[in-house]
Scaffold this active site. Sequence first.
Site, PDB file in Angstrom:
ATOM      1  N   GLY A 241      -7.498  -6.199  -5.950  1.00 39.86           N
ATOM      2  CA  GLY A 241      -6.655  -6.040  -4.768  1.00 39.86           C
ATOM      3  C   GLY A 241      -6.781  -4.632  -4.210  1.00 39.86           C
ATOM      4  O   GLY A 241      -7.312  -3.716  -4.854  1.00 39.86           O
ATOM      5  N   CYS A 242      -6.266  -4.450  -2.996  1.00 38.76           N
ATOM      6  CA  CYS A 242      -6.406  -3.159  -2.320  1.00 38.76           C
ATOM      7  C   CYS A 242      -5.576  -2.061  -2.994  1.00 38.76           C
ATOM      8  O   CYS A 242      -6.107  -0.990  -3.314  1.00 38.76           O
ATOM      9  CB  CYS A 242      -6.042  -3.295  -0.846  1.00 38.76           C
ATOM     10  SG  CYS A 242      -4.531  -4.241  -0.517  1.00 38.76           S
ATOM     11  N   TYR A 243      -4.282  -2.328  -3.220  1.00 39.92           N
ATOM     12  CA  TYR A 243      -3.467  -1.309  -3.881  1.00 39.92           C
ATOM     13  C   TYR A 243      -4.002  -0.977  -5.277  1.00 39.92           C
ATOM     14  O   TYR A 243      -4.146   0.218  -5.616  1.00 39.92           O
ATOM     15  CB  TYR A 243      -2.012  -1.776  -3.988  1.00 39.92           C
ATOM     16  CG  TYR A 243      -1.216  -1.724  -2.708  1.00 39.92           C
ATOM     17  CD1 TYR A 243      -1.048  -0.532  -2.008  1.00 39.92           C
ATOM     18  CD2 TYR A 243      -0.605  -2.870  -2.199  1.00 39.92           C
ATOM     19  CE1 TYR A 243      -0.304  -0.487  -0.831  1.00 39.92           C
ATOM     20  CE2 TYR A 243       0.136  -2.835  -1.032  1.00 39.92           C
ATOM     21  CZ  TYR A 243       0.294  -1.639  -0.351  1.00 39.92           C
ATOM     22  OH  TYR A 243       1.036  -1.596   0.810  1.00 39.92           O
ATOM     23  N   SER A 246      -6.978   1.426  -5.043  1.00 43.71           N
ATOM     24  CA  SER A 246      -6.647   2.803  -4.657  1.00 43.71           C
ATOM     25  C   SER A 246      -5.913   3.551  -5.762  1.00 43.71           C
ATOM     26  O   SER A 246      -5.939   4.786  -5.800  1.00 43.71           O
ATOM     27  CB  SER A 246      -5.793   2.798  -3.380  1.00 43.71           C
ATOM     28  OG  SER A 246      -4.502   2.269  -3.630  1.00 43.71           O
TER      29      SER A 246
END
Length: 438
Positions: A241-243, A246
């Site tokens: 996932g994106c979070y 990061s």
Amino acid sequence: MFLIETPTPLTLGCWCYESCQSGRRGHRFSPLGRSCRPPSSLRADLKTFLSVSEEMSSTSFTSVSFNTASSWNLKRREGGKAYVRCGSAASSENTVRVGVLGASGYTGSEVLRLLANHPQFGVALLTADRKAGQPIASVFPHLATQKLPDLIAVKDADFSHVDAVFCCLPHGTTQEIIRGLPNHLKIVDLSADFRLRDISEYEEWYGQPHRAPELQKEAIYGLTEILREEIRNARLVANPGCYPTSIQIPLVPLIKAKLIDIKNIIIDAKSGVSGAGRSVKENLLYTEVAEGINSYGVTRHRHVPETEQGLSDAAHSKVTISFTPHLMPMIRGMQSTIYVEMAPGVSTEDLYQQLKRSYENEEFAVLLGNGVVPRTHSVRGTNYCLINVFPDRIPGRAIIISVIDNLVKGASGQALQNLNLMMGFPENLGLHYQSLFP
């Protein structure tokens, strides 16, 4: 079609390359200078064409906006002008035939945008059940210049002429579809359906039982910079996932080196609206999002268990984080501001040097210079993750800032990076985009 102007009438024998001083890996294509051996055919694929020099990588072509995913023809014209006509990538002998399932969503369209500049992957199949029968240009006009197949329903798809698929379907729908795919396919799943190893945890956070537990055992988590070798040998990769991307990229090396306290990690994260997908939702209307920000998923965001799973693997013990995401009035981009307590005797310079050692040979995880604050504008449309570390005013604490494009490194770009590895290609192919700024 691209127009190239040259000071003299163009012949294939005069094409060469020169090193580009503006980038560490860049080259530029020039009709001047040393002559080089021309390719054996005007329809030579990019790999053959670039074999004129062992120094030049196939990815360098993206800087001049060639559609390197397709076969091409050079046609001489008077006045020192030559035209490059792009053809269907699926027709090239050396092309990996790719399918995109769920091509009508944001991650699907982003995969197609990135594949337009890929020298080895050609699009052979596109599915979108609700848009079946339509050309992709009617769904995404910005892709109208690409020669792509029309959209069809998944049930009508013939995978006998497909080598690999990007699965860009919504969470909860992917497991049964992937279970029904032929075994010869390499699969990168952009949904959350195979990210959590514990299927009971999946049911707890996603509200439904796992429908393909036998495949969950096979799935490899696709955080490329951390699990590169496992991904290389995988058949099914669960794209992060994106979070979690990061967050884990900056934290995993620090946790492995035991430089931070794993019991006191606080993450304040912010995302553009595209992270919520393309479906119509009241809270995503312009009047609901513009000129304001709001927290959501407080204490219960579905990316929490995924992030904790990766951090716990790094720590070899259970890690629990405090994580609050926020929706920002921007289309794309993501920033995670991470507050950590350092281990006794550790300084922010130690954190910085550890990240520098961990990522100095990585292309897409980039530690900025001392004091430079990462900005989402700097990664828009790219596969980069920019990181930096700052001392907190509270002694013994540090602030880590990480930014990505949620649709690229946080989704489709990392998916392409993973499929490159799975198919035996350099992982940066098709991903040399610079940020669109301003």
